[in-house]
Design an enzyme around this catalytic site. Structure first.
Site, PDB file in Angstrom:
ATOM      1  N   THR A 258      53.785  40.434  42.524  1.00  0.00           N
ATOM      2  CA  THR A 258      53.440  39.969  43.680  1.00  0.00           C
ATOM      3  C   THR A 258      53.330  38.660  43.603  1.00  0.00           C
ATOM      4  OG1 THR A 258      50.939  39.700  42.815  1.00  0.00           O
ATOM      5  CG2 THR A 258      51.425  41.817  43.588  1.00  0.00           C
TER       6      THR A 258
ATOM      7  N   ASN B 287      37.548  32.500  34.783  1.00  0.00           N
ATOM      8  CA  ASN B 287      38.567  31.907  33.835  1.00  0.00           C
ATOM      9  C   ASN B 287      39.408  30.504  34.620  1.00  0.00           C
ATOM     10  OD1 ASN B 287      40.111  34.432  31.501  1.00  0.00           O
ATOM     11  ND2 ASN B 287      38.223  34.357  32.811  1.00  0.00           N
TER      12      ASN B 287
ATOM     13  N   TYR C 159      36.951  42.350  46.999  1.00  0.00           N
ATOM     14  CA  TYR C 159      37.560  42.332  45.797  1.00  0.00           C
ATOM     15  C   TYR C 159      36.691  43.057  44.691  1.00  0.00           C
ATOM     16  CZ  TYR C 159      38.678  40.134  41.174  1.00  0.00           C
ATOM     17  OH  TYR C 159      38.433  39.842  39.788  1.00  0.00           O
TER      18      TYR C 159
ATOM     19  N   ALA D  55      46.063  43.426  38.911  1.00  0.00           N
ATOM     20  CA  ALA D  55      44.796  43.673  40.072  1.00  0.00           C
ATOM     21  C   ALA D  55      45.387  42.350  41.085  1.00  0.00           C
ATOM     22  CB  ALA D  55      43.683  43.260  39.538  1.00  0.00           C
TER      23      ALA D  55
ATOM     24  N   THR E 141      35.461  42.187  35.864  1.00  0.00           N
ATOM     25  CA  THR E 141      34.892  40.650  36.281  1.00  0.00           C
ATOM     26  C   THR E 141      33.415  41.009  36.417  1.00  0.00           C
ATOM     27  OG1 THR E 141      34.693  39.255  38.084  1.00  0.00           O
ATOM     28  CG2 THR E 141      35.501  41.497  38.697  1.00  0.00           C
ATOM     29  N   ASP E 142      32.655  39.686  36.391  1.00  0.00           N
ATOM     30  CA  ASP E 142      31.327  39.535  36.296  1.00  0.00           C
ATOM     31  C   ASP E 142      31.010  39.829  37.812  1.00  0.00           C
ATOM     32  OD1 ASP E 142      32.112  37.113  37.480  1.00  0.00           O
ATOM     33  OD2 ASP E 142      30.992  35.962  36.231  1.00  0.00           O
ATOM     34  N   GLU E 143      32.028  39.575  38.889  1.00  0.00           N
ATOM     35  CA  GLU E 143      31.710  39.811  40.126  1.00  0.00           C
ATOM     36  C   GLU E 143      31.156  41.370  40.542  1.00  0.00           C
ATOM     37  OE1 GLU E 143      33.999  37.803  43.081  1.00  0.00           O
ATOM     38  OE2 GLU E 143      35.089  36.390  41.352  1.00  0.00           O
TER      39      GLU E 143
ATOM     40  N   TYR F 258      33.534  24.731  49.771  1.00  0.00           N
ATOM     41  CA  TYR F 258      32.996  25.685  50.768  1.00  0.00           C
ATOM     42  C   TYR F 258      31.408  25.399  50.806  1.00  0.00           C
ATOM     43  CZ  TYR F 258      37.197  28.539  49.958  1.00  0.00           C
ATOM     44  OH  TYR F 258      38.322  29.071  49.725  1.00  0.00           O
TER      45      TYR F 258
ATOM     46  N   LYS G  88      37.134  46.279  42.341  1.00  0.00           N
ATOM     47  CA  LYS G  88      36.848  46.088  40.581  1.00  0.00           C
ATOM     48  C   LYS G  88      35.834  47.042  40.352  1.00  0.00           C
ATOM     49  CE  LYS G  88      38.915  44.081  38.252  1.00  0.00           C
ATOM     50  NZ  LYS G  88      40.335  44.134  37.672  1.00  0.00           N
TER      51      LYS G  88
HETATM   52  P1  NAD Z   1      46.460  37.318  38.881  1.00  0.00           P
HETATM   53  O1  NAD Z   1      46.193  37.612  40.185  1.00  0.00           O
HETATM   54  O2  NAD Z   1      47.024  35.782  38.422  1.00  0.00           O
HETATM   55  O3  NAD Z   1      47.495  38.282  38.204  1.00  0.00           O
HETATM   56  C1  NAD Z   1      47.615  39.633  38.481  1.00  0.00           C
HETATM   57  C2  NAD Z   1      49.012  40.146  38.022  1.00  0.00           C
HETATM   58  O4  NAD Z   1      49.128  41.500  38.322  1.00  0.00           O
HETATM   59  C3  NAD Z   1      50.235  39.694  38.723  1.00  0.00           C
HETATM   60  O5  NAD Z   1      50.896  39.089  37.880  1.00  0.00           O
HETATM   61  C4  NAD Z   1      50.679  40.509  39.715  1.00  0.00           C
HETATM   62  O6  NAD Z   1      52.032  40.677  39.998  1.00  0.00           O
HETATM   63  C5  NAD Z   1      50.269  41.883  38.892  1.00  0.00           C
HETATM   64  N1  NAD Z   1      50.020  43.032  39.826  1.00  0.00           N
HETATM   65  C6  NAD Z   1      49.473  43.009  41.168  1.00  0.00           C
HETATM   66  N2  NAD Z   1      49.424  44.251  41.609  1.00  0.00           N
HETATM   67  C7  NAD Z   1      50.095  45.134  40.466  1.00  0.00           C
HETATM   68  C8  NAD Z   1      50.636  46.376  40.580  1.00  0.00           C
HETATM   69  N3  NAD Z   1      50.172  47.065  41.545  1.00  0.00           N
HETATM   70  N4  NAD Z   1      51.349  46.764  39.564  1.00  0.00           N
HETATM   71  C9  NAD Z   1      51.600  45.891  38.675  1.00  0.00           C
HETATM   72  N5  NAD Z   1      51.357  44.579  38.676  1.00  0.00           N
HETATM   73  C10 NAD Z   1      50.623  44.018  39.740  1.00  0.00           C
HETATM   74  O7  NAD Z   1      44.981  37.702  38.126  1.00  0.00           O
HETATM   75  P2  NAD Z   1      44.193  37.197  36.877  1.00  0.00           P
HETATM   76  O8  NAD Z   1      43.391  36.010  37.235  1.00  0.00           O
HETATM   77  O9  NAD Z   1      45.328  37.021  35.831  1.00  0.00           O
HETATM   78  O10 NAD Z   1      43.444  38.391  36.634  1.00  0.00           O
HETATM   79  C11 NAD Z   1      43.881  39.442  35.640  1.00  0.00           C
HETATM   80  C12 NAD Z   1      42.513  40.304  35.610  1.00  0.00           C
HETATM   81  O11 NAD Z   1      41.428  39.749  35.231  1.00  0.00           O
HETATM   82  C13 NAD Z   1      42.243  41.162  36.929  1.00  0.00           C
HETATM   83  O12 NAD Z   1      42.272  42.298  36.685  1.00  0.00           O
HETATM   84  C14 NAD Z   1      41.211  40.387  37.466  1.00  0.00           C
HETATM   85  O13 NAD Z   1      40.492  41.183  38.166  1.00  0.00           O
HETATM   86  C15 NAD Z   1      40.379  39.936  36.084  1.00  0.00           C
HETATM   87  N6  NAD Z   1      39.448  38.852  36.065  1.00  0.00           N
HETATM   88  C16 NAD Z   1      39.784  37.692  36.427  1.00  0.00           C
HETATM   89  C17 NAD Z   1      39.030  36.582  36.309  1.00  0.00           C
HETATM   90  C18 NAD Z   1      39.707  35.156  36.575  1.00  0.00           C
HETATM   91  O14 NAD Z   1      39.039  34.214  36.725  1.00  0.00           O
HETATM   92  N7  NAD Z   1      40.965  34.984  36.994  1.00  0.00           N
HETATM   93  C19 NAD Z   1      37.925  36.694  36.037  1.00  0.00           C
HETATM   94  C20 NAD Z   1      37.439  37.874  35.601  1.00  0.00           C
HETATM   95  C21 NAD Z   1      38.396  39.218  35.639  1.00  0.00           C
HETATM   96  P1  TYD Z   2      37.589  31.093  43.235  1.00  0.00           P
HETATM   97  O1  TYD Z   2      38.423  30.117  42.160  1.00  0.00           O
HETATM   98  O2  TYD Z   2      38.295  31.769  44.270  1.00  0.00           O
HETATM   99  O3  TYD Z   2      37.031  32.148  42.358  1.00  0.00           O
HETATM  100  P2  TYD Z   2      35.582  33.301  42.555  1.00  0.00           P
HETATM  101  O4  TYD Z   2      35.672  33.394  44.101  1.00  0.00           O
HETATM  102  O5  TYD Z   2      36.303  34.585  41.966  1.00  0.00           O
HETATM  103  O6  TYD Z   2      34.425  32.740  41.907  1.00  0.00           O
HETATM  104  O7  TYD Z   2      36.309  30.064  43.512  1.00  0.00           O
HETATM  105  C1  TYD Z   2      35.407  29.564  42.726  1.00  0.00           C
HETATM  106  C2  TYD Z   2      34.254  29.008  43.518  1.00  0.00           C
HETATM  107  O8  TYD Z   2      34.879  28.018  44.294  1.00  0.00           O
HETATM  108  C3  TYD Z   2      33.845  30.011  44.676  1.00  0.00           C
HETATM  109  O9  TYD Z   2      32.364  29.762  44.727  1.00  0.00           O
HETATM  110  C4  TYD Z   2      34.396  29.575  45.758  1.00  0.00           C
HETATM  111  C5  TYD Z   2      34.699  27.969  45.656  1.00  0.00           C
HETATM  112  N1  TYD Z   2      35.835  27.406  46.214  1.00  0.00           N
HETATM  113  C6  TYD Z   2      35.730  26.286  47.030  1.00  0.00           C
HETATM  114  O10 TYD Z   2      34.712  25.794  47.178  1.00  0.00           O
HETATM  115  N2  TYD Z   2      36.852  26.069  47.624  1.00  0.00           N
HETATM  116  C7  TYD Z   2      38.173  26.428  47.229  1.00  0.00           C
HETATM  117  O11 TYD Z   2      39.180  26.044  47.911  1.00  0.00           O
HETATM  118  C8  TYD Z   2      38.196  27.621  46.765  1.00  0.00           C
HETATM  119  C9  TYD Z   2      39.692  28.219  46.540  1.00  0.00           C
HETATM  120  C10 TYD Z   2      37.041  28.046  46.213  1.00  0.00           C
END
Ligand code: NAD
Ligand code: TYD
Length: 355
Positions: free
Chosen positions: A35, A189, A159, A82, A133-135, A216, A163
């Protein structure tokens, strides 16, 4: 022995694949549909490495996943794939339902069939590690204790709801079919290869481009920040020694308000890449309309992971954020490549003229 990783071209998945291949010779089959958030360039370091088999495809493609499982006989599946951005889920929840719920369901179905026909020893050794996720736990008040594994599910965004649904499916596949699953619920992360739609890389990118840094609402929402390498280490521990059917919370013990995070980034950039006019990047901070339904506070109690598996984060926020800023400064080509036309169109739609 082989791992099947889904979503391994995204932020956390690619960090996991790179760390994994740096530490072991066990091959990884990496299934990713690419994606906007998936990027082959994240995996450039393992291009041509026979231990990394990239497959362009969808987790919802039952026939493809079944074929990959039969062909590669993985001992574990790590499920990262995801739709992951809350703001996008507010603008358009449909893709989140399709990938996070329907996609996870189809993946589980393929894995269930594969697991069912393995010999008993391979069946017992097999693991399905679901990355969540913790969300899913909703929002905390300022004095509430941190989320534990027994906190009530109360997802607030599309979202988080998608999840939560996937977590419930994973749990049900354990309870009903005996699939050996584990689930991690992780806090926010940050680190290399994070798509610059999320707060930290977005602020770095906008700051350097001379654009507004959108905060925000009042900016006093709290997140618990975890360096991505520490998350990957936690997942490896869970794979090695986690108890089947258990969930583990993963967090960095780094609760910060968004404003603190943005100000820290400005200070680091002032030091490492000062503005030409000598002013602080903090002057680019712009308070914008709040996110609808914005969760006020997340905090993780990672005590179970520490007690049972001896995991602790290696990076403090101070060391991790400095490493991260340096990485983005050192990789302008990566940022340029991922902030394509489609991304610019999203920024224009979401942030309006201020962007
Ligand atoms: P990301 O959006 O950077 O990457 C998601 C990846 O999944 C992409 O490479 C995308 O191409 C792939 N993808 C999406 N739909 C797909 C499908 N239908 N089939 C195959 N591949 C597909 O996400 P991320 O930040 O790396 O998060 C990875 C996982 O960790 C997710 O499940 C997310 O919910 C979870 N997570 C993320 C965070 C965070 O802070 N980023 C925190 C807690 C949990
Ligand atoms: P984000 O990185 O989107 O992660 P999540 O919503 O999964 O926690 O956002 C982190 C925090 O930062 C969230 O409280 C929303 C806020 N935020 C802003 O204030 N400005 C921005 O442009 C973005 C993307 C997020």
């Amino acid at each position: 022995m082989t791992l099947l990783v889904t979503g391994g071209a995204g932020f956390i998945g690619s960090n996991f694949v790179l760390d994994w291949l740096a530490g072991t010779d066990e091959p990884v089959v990496n299934l990713d549909v690419l994606t906007y958030a998936g990027n082959r360039q994240n995996l450039a370091a393992v291009d041509g490495d026979a231990r990394h088999i990239f497959v362009h495809g969808d987790i919802g493609d039952f026939a493809l996943v079944s074929k990959l499982l039969a062909e590669h006989q993985p001992r574990a599946v790590l499920h990262f794939a995801a739709e992951s951005h809350v703001d996008r889920s507010i603008h358009g929840p449909e893709d989140f339902i399709q990938t996070n719920i329907v996609g996870t369901f189809r993946l589980l179905e393929a894995v269930r069939a594969y697991h069912g026909q393995l010999p008993e020893t391979a069946q017992n050794a097999f693991r399905f590690l679901h990355v969540s996720t913790d969300e899913v736990y909703g929002s905390l008040g300022s004095d509430d204790p941190a989320f534990s594994e027994s906190s009530r599910y109360a997802p607030n965004s599309p979202y988080a709801a998608s999840k939560a649904a996937s977590d419930h499916l994973v749990r049900a596949y354990r309870h009903t079919y005996g699939l050996p699953v584990l689930t991690s619920n992780c806090s926010n992360n940050y680190g290399p290869y994070q798509f610059p739609e999320k707060l930290i890389p977005l602020v770095i990118h906008h700051a350097l481009a001379g654009r507004a840094l959108p905060v925000y609402g009042d900016g006093l929402q709290v997140r618990d920040w975890l360096y991505v390498g520490d998350h990957c280490a936690a997942l490896r521990r869970m794979l090695d020694a986690g108890r089947i059917g258990e969930t583990y919370n993963v967090g960095g013990c780094n609760e910060k308000t968004n404003l603190e995070v943005v100000r820290t980034l400005c200070t680091l950039l002032d030091e490492l890449r000062p503005r030409a006019d000598g002013q602080s990047y903090a002057m680019q901070i712009d308070f914008v309309a709040d996110r609808p339904g914005h969760d006020r506070r997340y905090a993780i109690d990672a005590g179970k992971l520490e007690r049972e598996l001896g995991w602790r984060p290696a990076e403090s926020f101070e060391t991790g954020i400095r490493r991260t800023v340096r990485w983005y400064l050192d990789h302008p080509d990566w940022v340029e490549q991922v902030t394509s036309g489609a991304y610019r169109e999203w920024v224009g739609r979401h942030y309006g003229a201020a962007a």
